[in-house]
Motif scaffolding. Structure first.
Motif, short mmCIF file in Angstrom:
data_model
loop_
_atom_site.label_atom_id
_atom_site.label_comp_id
_atom_site.label_asym_id
_atom_site.label_seq_id
_atom_site.Cartn_x
_atom_site.Cartn_y
_atom_site.Cartn_z
N ASP A 34 0.84 -1.19 0.00
CA ASP A 34 0.00 0.00 0.00
C ASP A 34 0.88 1.25 0.00
O ASP A 34 2.07 1.20 0.32
CB ASP A 34 -0.90 0.02 1.24
N GLU A 35 0.28 2.38 -0.33
CA GLU A 35 1.03 3.62 -0.42
C GLU A 35 1.57 4.05 0.94
O GLU A 35 2.71 4.50 1.05
CB GLU A 35 0.14 4.71 -1.00
N ASP A 36 0.76 3.89 2.03
CA ASP A 36 1.26 4.30 3.34
C ASP A 36 2.36 3.37 3.83
O ASP A 36 3.27 3.80 4.52
CB ASP A 36 0.15 4.38 4.41
N GLN A 38 4.57 1.92 1.84
CA GLN A 38 5.76 2.35 1.11
C GLN A 38 6.34 3.63 1.72
O GLN A 38 7.55 3.77 1.84
CB GLN A 38 5.42 2.58 -0.36
N GLN A 39 5.47 4.56 2.10
CA GLN A 39 5.94 5.80 2.71
C GLN A 39 6.60 5.52 4.06
O GLN A 39 7.65 6.09 4.38
CB GLN A 39 4.78 6.78 2.89
N ALA A 40 6.02 4.64 4.86
CA ALA A 40 6.61 4.29 6.15
C ALA A 40 7.96 3.61 5.97
O ALA A 40 8.91 3.88 6.72
CB ALA A 40 5.67 3.38 6.93
#
Length: 74
Positions: A34-36, A38-40
Motif C-alpha cells: 500500500d502507499e502508506d 511504502q511511505q513508512a
C-alpha cells in the motif's frame, strides 16, 4: 521457459527462485504494498541511514578509543 504448475501436494512455487520465497504463500508474494506502507518504509530507511555527521562522530570515537587503548597497553 517452463510454465508454473499448481500441484496440490507441494507447498512451494518453483517460479519464485529463492528457497525462502518459494516457501511463502502466493498472496504474500504477489500483493503490492500500500502507499502508506511504502511511505513508512522510506521514512524508516531515511532514519537508519548514517549521514555525514554520524560518520564523523563514529570516526572520532573510534580513534579516541584506539589511542586510549594503545596508550594503556604501551
Amino acid at each position: 521457459m517452463k510454465a508454473t504448475r499448481r500441484r496440490a501436494l507441494v507447498l512451494t512455487d518453483d517460479a519464485a527462485g529463492h528457497p525462502f520465497r518459494r516457501s511463502l504463500p502466493l498472496h504474500v508474494r504477489a500483493r503490492p504494498l500500500d502507499e502508506d506502507v511504502q511511505q513508512a518504509n522510506s521514512l524508516a530507511k531515511l532514519r537508519w541511514q548514517m549521514m555525514g555527521g554520524d560518520w564523523q562522530g563514529f570516526l572520532r570515537a573510534y580513534c579516541a578509543s584506539f589511542v586510549a587503548i594503545s596508550i594503556f597497553i604501551a
